[in-house]
Structures are given as structure tokens and as C-alpha cells.
Scaffold this motif. Structure first.
Motif, PDB file in Angstrom:
ATOM      1  N   GLU A   1      -2.826   6.860  -5.906  1.00 14.70           N
ATOM      2  CA  GLU A   1      -3.999   7.581  -6.412  1.00 14.70           C
ATOM      3  C   GLU A   1      -4.545   6.898  -7.672  1.00 14.70           C
ATOM      4  N   GLN A   2      -3.654   6.438  -8.530  1.00 18.80           N
ATOM      5  CA  GLN A   2      -4.085   5.745  -9.747  1.00 18.80           C
ATOM      6  C   GLN A   2      -4.757   4.410  -9.410  1.00 18.80           C
ATOM      7  N   MET A   3      -4.218   3.710  -8.429  1.00 23.26           N
ATOM      8  CA  MET A   3      -4.849   2.456  -7.986  1.00 23.26           C
ATOM      9  C   MET A   3      -6.265   2.721  -7.474  1.00 23.26           C
ATOM     10  N   LYS A   4      -6.419   3.829  -6.734  1.00 27.09           N
ATOM     11  CA  LYS A   4      -7.731   4.168  -6.183  1.00 27.09           C
ATOM     12  C   LYS A   4      -8.710   4.493  -7.303  1.00 27.09           C
ATOM     13  N   GLN A   5      -8.255   5.256  -8.298  1.00 23.52           N
ATOM     14  CA  GLN A   5      -9.121   5.623  -9.414  1.00 23.52           C
ATOM     15  C   GLN A   5      -9.505   4.409 -10.257  1.00 23.52           C
ATOM     16  N   LEU A   6      -8.591   3.446 -10.351  1.00 23.05           N
ATOM     17  CA  LEU A   6      -8.868   2.215 -11.099  1.00 23.05           C
ATOM     18  C   LEU A   6      -9.639   1.194 -10.255  1.00 23.05           C
ATOM     19  N   ARG A   7      -9.972   1.566  -9.035  1.00 26.32           N
ATOM     20  CA  ARG A   7     -10.717   0.710  -8.098  1.00 26.32           C
ATOM     21  C   ARG A   7      -9.974  -0.592  -7.790  1.00 26.32           C
ATOM     22  N   LEU A   8      -8.670  -0.498  -7.719  1.00 30.03           N
ATOM     23  CA  LEU A   8      -7.846  -1.639  -7.310  1.00 30.03           C
ATOM     24  C   LEU A   8      -7.674  -1.554  -5.791  1.00 30.03           C
ATOM     25  N   HIS A   9      -8.779  -1.763  -5.073  1.00 29.78           N
ATOM     26  CA  HIS A   9      -8.799  -1.507  -3.635  1.00 29.78           C
ATOM     27  C   HIS A   9      -7.867  -2.440  -2.855  1.00 29.78           C
ATOM     28  N   GLY A  10      -7.856  -3.710  -3.216  1.00 24.98           N
ATOM     29  CA  GLY A  10      -6.971  -4.646  -2.527  1.00 24.98           C
ATOM     30  C   GLY A  10      -5.515  -4.325  -2.771  1.00 24.98           C
ATOM     31  N   MET A  11      -5.203  -4.008  -3.989  1.00 20.29           N
ATOM     32  CA  MET A  11      -3.832  -3.657  -4.343  1.00 20.29           C
ATOM     33  C   MET A  11      -3.419  -2.351  -3.660  1.00 20.29           C
ATOM     34  N   HIS A  12      -4.358  -1.419  -3.579  1.00 21.55           N
ATOM     35  CA  HIS A  12      -4.088  -0.129  -2.936  1.00 21.55           C
ATOM     36  C   HIS A  12      -3.707  -0.334  -1.474  1.00 21.55           C
ATOM     37  N   ARG A  13      -4.490  -1.141  -0.761  1.00 20.69           N
ATOM     38  CA  ARG A  13      -4.193  -1.399   0.660  1.00 20.69           C
ATOM     39  C   ARG A  13      -2.861  -2.118   0.829  1.00 20.69           C
ATOM     40  N   ALA A  14      -2.617  -3.101  -0.045  1.00 25.17           N
ATOM     41  CA  ALA A  14      -1.382  -3.882   0.064  1.00 25.17           C
ATOM     42  C   ALA A  14      -0.153  -3.013  -0.217  1.00 25.17           C
ATOM     43  N   PHE A  15      -0.252  -2.161  -1.227  1.00 27.96           N
ATOM     44  CA  PHE A  15       0.887  -1.298  -1.567  1.00 27.96           C
ATOM     45  C   PHE A  15       1.149  -0.276  -0.460  1.00 27.96           C
ATOM     46  N   SER A  16       0.050   0.247   0.110  1.00 26.60           N
ATOM     47  CA  SER A  16       0.206   1.183   1.231  1.00 26.60           C
ATOM     48  C   SER A  16       0.936   0.511   2.387  1.00 26.60           C
ATOM     49  N   THR A  17       0.573  -0.732   2.675  1.00 32.15           N
ATOM     50  CA  THR A  17       1.221  -1.481   3.758  1.00 32.15           C
ATOM     51  C   THR A  17       2.688  -1.727   3.456  1.00 32.15           C
ATOM     52  N   SER A  18       2.978  -2.017   2.179  1.00 31.90           N
ATOM     53  CA  SER A  18       4.372  -2.330   1.801  1.00 31.90           C
ATOM     54  C   SER A  18       5.295  -1.123   1.924  1.00 31.90           C
ATOM     55  N   LEU A  19       4.711   0.079   1.988  1.00 31.13           N
ATOM     56  CA  LEU A  19       5.523   1.298   2.088  1.00 31.13           C
ATOM     57  C   LEU A  19       5.900   1.643   3.521  1.00 31.13           C
ATOM     58  N   SER A  20       5.279   0.978   4.481  1.00 30.22           N
ATOM     59  CA  SER A  20       5.583   1.281   5.885  1.00 30.22           C
ATOM     60  C   SER A  20       6.973   0.752   6.253  1.00 30.22           C
ATOM     61  N   PRO A  21       7.648   1.395   7.208  1.00 32.28           N
ATOM     62  CA  PRO A  21       9.010   0.973   7.600  1.00 32.28           C
ATOM     63  C   PRO A  21       9.057  -0.448   8.155  1.00 32.28           C
ATOM     64  N   GLN A  22       7.929  -0.902   8.717  1.00 35.15           N
ATOM     65  CA  GLN A  22       7.906  -2.222   9.334  1.00 35.15           C
ATOM     66  C   GLN A  22       7.599  -3.348   8.343  1.00 35.15           C
ATOM     67  N   SER A  23       7.360  -3.002   7.093  1.00 39.08           N
ATOM     68  CA  SER A  23       6.953  -4.023   6.125  1.00 39.08           C
ATOM     69  C   SER A  23       8.130  -4.913   5.729  1.00 39.08           C
ATOM     70  N   ILE A  24       7.795  -6.050   5.127  1.00 38.86           N
ATOM     71  CA  ILE A  24       8.808  -6.987   4.636  1.00 38.86           C
ATOM     72  C   ILE A  24       9.533  -6.358   3.444  1.00 38.86           C
ATOM     73  N   ASP A  25      10.807  -6.637   3.338  1.00 37.40           N
ATOM     74  CA  ASP A  25      11.602  -6.123   2.226  1.00 37.40           C
ATOM     75  C   ASP A  25      11.416  -7.067   1.031  1.00 37.40           C
ATOM     76  N   TYR A  26      10.400  -6.780   0.207  1.00 37.70           N
ATOM     77  CA  TYR A  26      10.064  -7.659  -0.912  1.00 37.70           C
ATOM     78  C   TYR A  26      11.034  -7.464  -2.079  1.00 37.70           C
ATOM     79  N   THR A  27      11.281  -8.546  -2.800  1.00 33.00           N
ATOM     80  CA  THR A  27      11.918  -8.418  -4.113  1.00 33.00           C
ATOM     81  C   THR A  27      10.827  -7.930  -5.082  1.00 33.00           C
ATOM     82  N   ASN A  28      11.225  -7.542  -6.275  1.00 33.38           N
ATOM     83  CA  ASN A  28      10.243  -7.076  -7.259  1.00 33.38           C
ATOM     84  C   ASN A  28       9.193  -8.143  -7.565  1.00 33.38           C
ATOM     85  N   ASP A  29       9.652  -9.381  -7.747  1.00 40.38           N
ATOM     86  CA  ASP A  29       8.727 -10.481  -8.039  1.00 40.38           C
ATOM     87  C   ASP A  29       7.783 -10.727  -6.870  1.00 40.38           C
TER      88      ASP A  29
END
Length: 243
Positions: A7-35
Motif C-alpha cells: 500500500e505504501q509503494m502504491k501511495q508513493l507511486r512506485l508502480h514497478g516496485m509494487h508489481r515486482a514485490f507482489s510477484t515476489s510474494l507468490s509461492p512460485q517466485s524465486i527465493d531471493y536473498t535480501n540483496d
């Protein structure tokens, strides 16, 4: 927490980051390190902003054709130097404030080539505007009447690349001649201009009229210009025959 972050990403208009973070939360996403996750989010936001910028620039340019440089026809009969056109793809001519003059008969592909170069300039972040020359001068005459002429001239001056298409279809009267002189003078040595015309450059002097002004305009246009003279039959006729 994730819902709040999205929600904060959306309010800050970080649209690309919002979509990417949403994708990263799905069970099928890659298991990213923090970096890796941070790099993924930043790259997604960067790409989204660049794409939206290109979309804005392309829309503002108002191109006649949805042209791309990859689709330019280099048939030997057309007398087009492929290496020269490929060099234009880097848009160094825009950075160096140089002009391009494209001539050729009706249907030879002048407008398409000018538009393709313009699209390429937009994709590299340059401000571009495309005009049919007759319509441009009509608009400028109207702006003199309604008081917006200075605003329009200033807008043209700010463009990194200005494209005049179908130049020379009509001779310039006194008002248009002085407007053209003002535009070219404002851009000389500061910005780039592309002119596409059915007439050879040698005939432009007569189209502009009034020798002193014509000399001044052509001196500023031609001196730093790349020249493309397209030969061969009409591309429209060629396409019709293929169909």
C-alpha cells in the motif's frame, strides 16, 4: 506487513516496485536473498519509469507513422547507406546538434525514415516533435491571432529534435518565411532538426523565397546537415504490388 508495504509503494507511486514485490510474494517466485530482492525491486522500478517516460515522449511527439529503424528497406535501388542510418540509431547527431535532410520522390519513404529516427530519439530519452510543415505554419498563423505565438515558438525551441515533414509542398509567404527563420535561428547550434522533402535541397531557396532570408535559413540548416537522397520507386506502389 507485506500488505502495508504494498500500500505504501502504491501511495508513493512506485508502480514497478509494487508489481515486482507482489510477484515476489507468490509461492512460485524465486527465493531471493535480501540483496537480490533489493536489486530486483530497484531494477523493476527503473524499467517501469523508463518505459513510461518513453511512452510520454512518443505520445507528445505525435508521429504520423509508428515507424522503427529495423523496418527501413535497404534495397540497393533506394541509394540508402545502411551504415549511415545505423549511426543515427545512437542519436549522436542530436547530442552534437546536427541536422538531417531527407529528400526523395513521392512515396519514397522519407516520412517513414524521419519518423523512425524520431522514435529512436524518443526511446533514448530525447524530446521530439513531428509536424507536417503546412499544418505547422497554419497553426503558427492561428497562434499569432490568438496571442499564443510566443508560447508555441518557445515550445518548438525546447525540443531536442524537431521534424518538418513534406517541406516544400507550398511556397512560404512572408509570415511563414519569418516564422521559419525564427525557428531555425533559435535552434541553430543548439538543437537538431530533420527536414523531409520531395524537392532537392537546391530547390529550397525558391520555396523559401526572399533571397536574404533564404540564404540565412539554408546556411544554418545545410552547414551541419547529414544528407539522405532516397531513390527508387514509390514504397506505397511497391507494397501494393506485393499484396
Amino acid at each position: 506487513m507485506n500488505t502495508q508495504t504494498l500500500e505504501q509503494m502504491k501511495q508513493l507511486r512506485l508502480h514497478g516496485m509494487h508489481r515486482a514485490f507482489s510477484t515476489s510474494l507468490s509461492p512460485q517466485s524465486i527465493d531471493y536473498t535480501n540483496d537480490e530482492l533489493m536489486a530486483y525491486l530497484m531494477q523493476s522500478e527503473w524499467d517501469d519509469r523508463q518505459n513510461r517516460k518513453i511512452e510520454r515522449l512518443t505520445k507528445a511527439a505525435r508521429f504520423r507513422y509508428g515507424a522503427v529503424m529495423e523496418n527501413i528497406d535497404y534495397d540497393p535501388t533506394r541509394n540508402i547507406d545502411k551504415n549511415q542510418i545505423n549511426r543515427f540509431a545512437s542519436c549522436d547527431f542530436v547530442k552534437q546538434k546536427e541536422n538531417i535532410l531527407i529528400t526523395g520522390s513521392t512515396g519514397a519513404g522519407k516520412s517513414y525514415m524521419a519518423s523512425a529516427i524520431g522514435h529512436q530519439a524518443c526511446s533514448l530519452g530525447h524530446k521530439v516533435m513531428y509536424f507536417n510543415t503546412v499544418k505547422l505554419f497554419t497553426m503558427l498563423k492561428t497562434s499569432k491571432a490568438d496571442g499564443s505565438y510566443v508560447k508555441q515558438i518557445n515550445k518548438l525551441e525546447k525540443q531536442d529534435l524537431l521534424i518538418f515533414d513534406d517541406f516544400g509542398l507550398k511556397g512560404l509567404d512572408n509570415i511563414n518565411r519569418h516564422s521559419f527563420m525564427e525557428i531555425i535561428e533559435d535552434r541553430h547550434g543548439k538543437k537538431s532538426t530533420i527536414i523531409a522533402s520531395q524537392l532537392p535541397v537546391e530547390a529550397w531557396h525558391e520555396i523559401i523565397g526572399e533571397q536574404t532570408i533564404a540564404d540565412a535559413i539554408l546556411d544554418r540548416l545545410v552547414h551541419t546537415a547529414h544528407r539522405i537522397d532516397i531513390k527508387g520507386e514509390s514504397m506505397r506502389k511497391k507494397l501494393k504490388n506485393k499484396q
